[in-house]
Motif scaffolding. Sequence first.
Motif, PDB file in Angstrom:
ATOM      1  N   SER A   1     -15.060 -35.631  22.477  1.00 53.65           N
ATOM      2  CA  SER A   1     -13.995 -34.847  21.831  1.00 53.65           C
ATOM      3  C   SER A   1     -14.558 -33.967  20.719  1.00 53.65           C
ATOM      4  CB  SER A   1     -12.931 -35.781  21.258  1.00 53.65           C
ATOM      5  OG  SER A   1     -12.331 -36.560  22.264  1.00 53.65           O
TER       6      SER A   1
ATOM      7  N   LEU B   1     -14.702 -29.871  20.927  1.00 56.58           N
ATOM      8  CA  LEU B   1     -14.025 -29.047  19.921  1.00 56.58           C
ATOM      9  C   LEU B   1     -14.996 -28.060  19.276  1.00 56.58           C
ATOM     10  CD1 LEU B   1     -11.708 -31.631  18.115  1.00 56.58           C
ATOM     11  CD2 LEU B   1     -10.988 -29.655  19.467  1.00 56.58           C
TER      12      LEU B   1
ATOM     13  N   ALA C   1     -14.641 -24.107  19.988  1.00 56.60           N
ATOM     14  CA  ALA C   1     -14.349 -23.226  18.856  1.00 56.60           C
ATOM     15  C   ALA C   1     -15.394 -22.124  18.735  1.00 56.60           C
ATOM     16  CB  ALA C   1     -14.293 -24.051  17.568  1.00 56.60           C
TER      17      ALA C   1
ATOM     18  N   ILE D   1     -10.406 -30.012  26.319  1.00 54.87           N
ATOM     19  CA  ILE D   1     -10.501 -29.996  24.855  1.00 54.87           C
ATOM     20  C   ILE D   1     -11.199 -28.727  24.369  1.00 54.87           C
ATOM     21  CG2 ILE D   1     -11.429 -31.195  22.837  1.00 54.87           C
ATOM     22  CD1 ILE D   1      -9.073 -32.587  24.137  1.00 54.87           C
ATOM     23  N   ALA D   2     -12.237 -28.307  25.083  1.00 52.93           N
ATOM     24  CA  ALA D   2     -12.977 -27.115  24.668  1.00 52.93           C
ATOM     25  C   ALA D   2     -12.116 -25.869  24.771  1.00 52.93           C
ATOM     26  CB  ALA D   2     -14.239 -26.964  25.512  1.00 52.93           C
TER      27      ALA D   2
ATOM     28  N   GLY E   1      -8.493 -27.002  22.583  1.00 57.98           N
ATOM     29  CA  GLY E   1      -8.813 -27.421  21.218  1.00 57.98           C
ATOM     30  C   GLY E   1      -9.582 -26.352  20.471  1.00 57.98           C
ATOM     31  N   GLY E   2     -10.504 -25.680  21.188  1.00 65.49           N
ATOM     32  CA  GLY E   2     -11.238 -24.591  20.555  1.00 65.49           C
ATOM     33  C   GLY E   2     -10.335 -23.448  20.151  1.00 65.49           C
TER      34      GLY E   2
ATOM     35  N   LEU F   1      -8.362 -24.493  16.989  1.00 61.53           N
ATOM     36  CA  LEU F   1      -9.141 -24.482  15.761  1.00 61.53           C
ATOM     37  C   LEU F   1      -9.364 -23.070  15.233  1.00 61.53           C
ATOM     38  CD1 LEU F   1     -11.920 -27.190  16.372  1.00 61.53           C
ATOM     39  CD2 LEU F   1      -9.919 -27.347  14.885  1.00 61.53           C
TER      40      LEU F   1
END
Length: 274
Positions: free
Chosen positions: A67, A71, A75, A171-172, A175-176, A179
Amino acid sequence: MSPILEQVDLLGRFVTKNIEYTIRVLAMTYLSVRATLMDKSQGFRQIAGVISAQIYFTGWQALPLVSVLALAVGAVFVLQSTANLSIFGGTQMIGQFLTLMILREAGPLLVALVVIARSGTAVASEVGNMRANREIEALESLGINPLSFIVPRVVGGILSVIGLAFYFNVIAFFGGYALTMFIHDLPFAFYVDSLAQALNQTDIILFLAKNGFSGMIIFVVSCFQGLQVKRSPHEVPQVTTTAVVHSIIFVVIFNLIVSGLIYANQLKNFGVIL
């Protein structure tokens, strides 16, 4: 002997040594599959237990580390892509760029490295200690083929790597974006639509091929190295280190070959290569 001939001799020895090593690993894989299919001492419940335990230790316990890594990678790629593509007016290509860099290249390699560092070392150490403590011989004396335990481990490892890679990508990508959403001016609907349009059948095939075979390589090599322990427990750290080195080499070479073949085929379709 001239320096050129010495270098050729060293290269020949290196290539021959690695070919021999690969053949031995493939032979163990064949014997393991054969033992799993023919050994009646293990029932479905035992095999399922080994697979589920491997998924828990390899997949579930690695989620926090994956995770954080996803991230950070997501990001960086989202921020860099939006910043650089906007300069040339190519913001609509962000989905294609992120799919290429994260899903095809960075994701499979980074997830494989995490699994090698965590589970590859653990498997090689565990099998090596079993060998040193003569637990392998104890199984053989009971009429149980120790190689029959390798295939369930490998299957659990493959499923874990594929699951971790899928989780890494999700997530990449999202989530990126989350962020970096306060830094760039990129609507979420446009971002999702760009990703959806960029994703195609080739990406899915590459995702399954790279992550599936990477998982198989890691666990086959780790089990093979663990079985190389003779008698002394002092050999365990040595075979563990060798398992890590060989796993990284094989995974990187495999990823390079697959990527090279895909991109060469794409260039050929565009008429770049005759």
